[in-house]
Design an enzyme around this catalytic site. Sequence first.
Site, PDB file in Angstrom:
ATOM      1  N   TYR A 140      21.653  34.335  59.145  1.00  0.00           N
ATOM      2  CA  TYR A 140      20.551  33.525  58.592  1.00  0.00           C
ATOM      3  C   TYR A 140      20.323  32.215  59.358  1.00  0.00           C
ATOM      4  CZ  TYR A 140      20.140  36.579  54.464  1.00  0.00           C
ATOM      5  OH  TYR A 140      19.936  37.637  53.611  1.00  0.00           O
ATOM      6  N   LYS A 194      32.706  42.881  60.243  1.00  0.00           N
ATOM      7  CA  LYS A 194      32.591  44.125  61.023  1.00  0.00           C
ATOM      8  C   LYS A 194      33.167  43.835  62.401  1.00  0.00           C
ATOM      9  CE  LYS A 194      30.755  47.650  60.393  1.00  0.00           C
ATOM     10  NZ  LYS A 194      31.344  48.963  59.979  1.00  0.00           N
ATOM     11  N   ASP A 226      31.704  47.465  55.186  1.00  0.00           N
ATOM     12  CA  ASP A 226      31.254  48.722  54.572  1.00  0.00           C
ATOM     13  C   ASP A 226      32.321  49.257  53.609  1.00  0.00           C
ATOM     14  OD1 ASP A 226      32.849  49.100  56.820  1.00  0.00           O
ATOM     15  OD2 ASP A 226      31.584  50.640  57.735  1.00  0.00           O
ATOM     16  N   ASP A 250      25.418  37.359  51.053  1.00  0.00           N
ATOM     17  CA  ASP A 250      24.212  37.486  50.240  1.00  0.00           C
ATOM     18  C   ASP A 250      24.186  38.868  49.580  1.00  0.00           C
ATOM     19  OD1 ASP A 250      21.710  37.019  49.152  1.00  0.00           O
ATOM     20  OD2 ASP A 250      20.615  37.310  51.033  1.00  0.00           O
ATOM     21  N   ASP A 254      25.497  40.187  45.418  1.00  0.00           N
ATOM     22  CA  ASP A 254      24.582  40.876  44.504  1.00  0.00           C
ATOM     23  C   ASP A 254      25.167  42.218  44.062  1.00  0.00           C
ATOM     24  OD1 ASP A 254      22.817  38.750  45.025  1.00  0.00           O
ATOM     25  OD2 ASP A 254      21.056  40.053  45.062  1.00  0.00           O
TER      26      ASP A 254
HETATM   27  C1  IPM Z   1      20.013  33.793  47.852  1.00  0.00           C
HETATM   28  C2  IPM Z   1      18.670  34.276  48.269  1.00  0.00           C
HETATM   29  C3  IPM Z   1      18.103  33.462  49.392  1.00  0.00           C
HETATM   30  C4  IPM Z   1      19.097  33.388  50.525  1.00  0.00           C
HETATM   31  C5  IPM Z   1      16.780  34.013  49.887  1.00  0.00           C
HETATM   32  C6  IPM Z   1      15.767  34.108  48.799  1.00  0.00           C
HETATM   33  C7  IPM Z   1      16.253  33.230  51.054  1.00  0.00           C
HETATM   34  O1  IPM Z   1      18.719  35.624  48.591  1.00  0.00           O
HETATM   35  O2  IPM Z   1      20.202  32.593  47.712  1.00  0.00           O
HETATM   36  O3  IPM Z   1      20.890  34.620  47.661  1.00  0.00           O
HETATM   37  O4  IPM Z   1      19.786  34.322  50.821  1.00  0.00           O
HETATM   38  O5  IPM Z   1      19.247  32.354  51.123  1.00  0.00           O
HETATM   39 MN    MN Z   2      20.407  36.654  47.647  1.00  0.00          MN
END
Ligand code: IPM
Ligand code: MN
Length: 356
Positions: A140, A194, A226, A250, A254
Site C-alpha cells: 500500500y 511469502k 496462504d 488488511d 477481515d
Molecule cells: C482498512 C481499509 C482501508 C485500508 C481501505 C478502505 C483503503 O480496507 O482500513 O482496512 O486498507 O487502508
Molecule cells: Mn480493510
Amino acid sequence: MSHRYSVVVLPGDGIGPELTAAAVAVLEAVQKTADFSLALDWHMAGAAVYRDTGRAMSDDTLAACRAAQATLKGPVGHPDVRGPDGTEAGVLGGILRPALDAYANVRPIRLYPGVTSALANRTAGSIDYVVVRENTEGLYASRGRGFVTADVALDTMVMTRQGCERVARRAFTLCRMRDGAPDDRRRRVTCVDKANVLRGFAFFREAFLGVAKEFPDVEAECLYADATAARLVQDPGHFDVLVMENFLGDILSDLGGGTIGGLGMCPSGNIGDRAAYFEPIHGSAPDIAGKDRANPISMILTAAMMLDWLGESATGSRIRAAVHAALGEGAVRIRPDGALVDGTRAAARAVVERLG
Ligand code: IPM
Ligand code: MN
C-alpha cells in the site's frame, strides 16, 4: 489528580455517525465514575467532505488530529466518491497513517460469548488473537502512486529495515502483555509472509527474526500467508499475535473478523510512537446507514482501545467486560451472518447498563 484528555472525533460517512454516537454514549457513561474526562473535538472528514471540498480532510482537521492525544474515527468512504485515478477518494488511511506515522494497525480478533462463529463448535475465548498489520509501507506504499498504461499496471511493495523492525517490536511488546494463545497459553508471535516467493517478504522475515532475539521469552514462528489463511479457519486457537505486511494484514484481519461474528465485531488502533487513531476495521455500509441497524460493538470496542492508549486501560477493560456481559446475556444479539438483531441504539444502551 483528574486527567483531561484531548480527543478528536471524526464521525465519518454512512453508518459512521450512528456508530460514533453509540461509542460516545459509552464513553460518557464511563466518565461518570472514572477519574478522568475527555474533551471531544468534533471534525468532519471523509467521502462527503471530499465531495464538497475536493479533499477528504482539511489541513485544520489534520492539525487537530496531530495535536490531540488520540483520534476516534468512524468508518468513511462511499463507493461513488472516486478520485481522478479511479480509486476511492473518501478514505483517510492514506492520509492519517503516514501523517501520524501510525505504523502499527493493531486488530484484535476475539470471539465473544453469545456470538455464533462461522466456524463450527467454537466457544467464547477459543478465538483470541491480534493481527498487527504494518501500516505505512508494504504494497500500500504504492497508494496514489501506481503506474498504469493501457497495457500494463505496476504497484510496488516497499519494505524498509526500520519499518519491518519497529512493527515486529510492537508485536512482541504487545504479546508480552497478553496471556498467550487460547490452545496452549504460550506467548507466540507469528510472522506471516511469502518469503518463499518474494525477496521483500524474505527481508521482512529476516528483520522479524532479528527482533525476535530481543524477546527470548516469546515464541517466534514464521508461516506463509496462504497456509496462515487456512490455519486461521481450521486452527485459530493456535494464534496469539500475528505480524505482517500491510496488504496481507488488511486481508487476513477481515478473514479473522469473518470467524467472530463479522466485521461489526472488529475494533482497531492505528498506533505510532507518539500519535494514534482508532477505528473499526470495516467500511461505512451506506446501504444500511441511518436505519439503526449497524452493529456498534466494533466502534465501542474501538473506544475501549483508545482508552488503553491513553493509559486508562482499567476503564477500557470495564467497557470490554460490559460488551462481554451484554452479548453473553443475549441483550445484544448478532445473527450468524453478522447482522444485528436489535437496533444500534438499543445495543449501546445494553452495554451502558452493564458498565460495572
Ligand atoms: C482498512 C481499509 C482501508 C485500508 C481501505 C478502505 C483503503 O480496507 O482500513 O482496512 O486498507 O487502508
Ligand atoms: Mn480493510
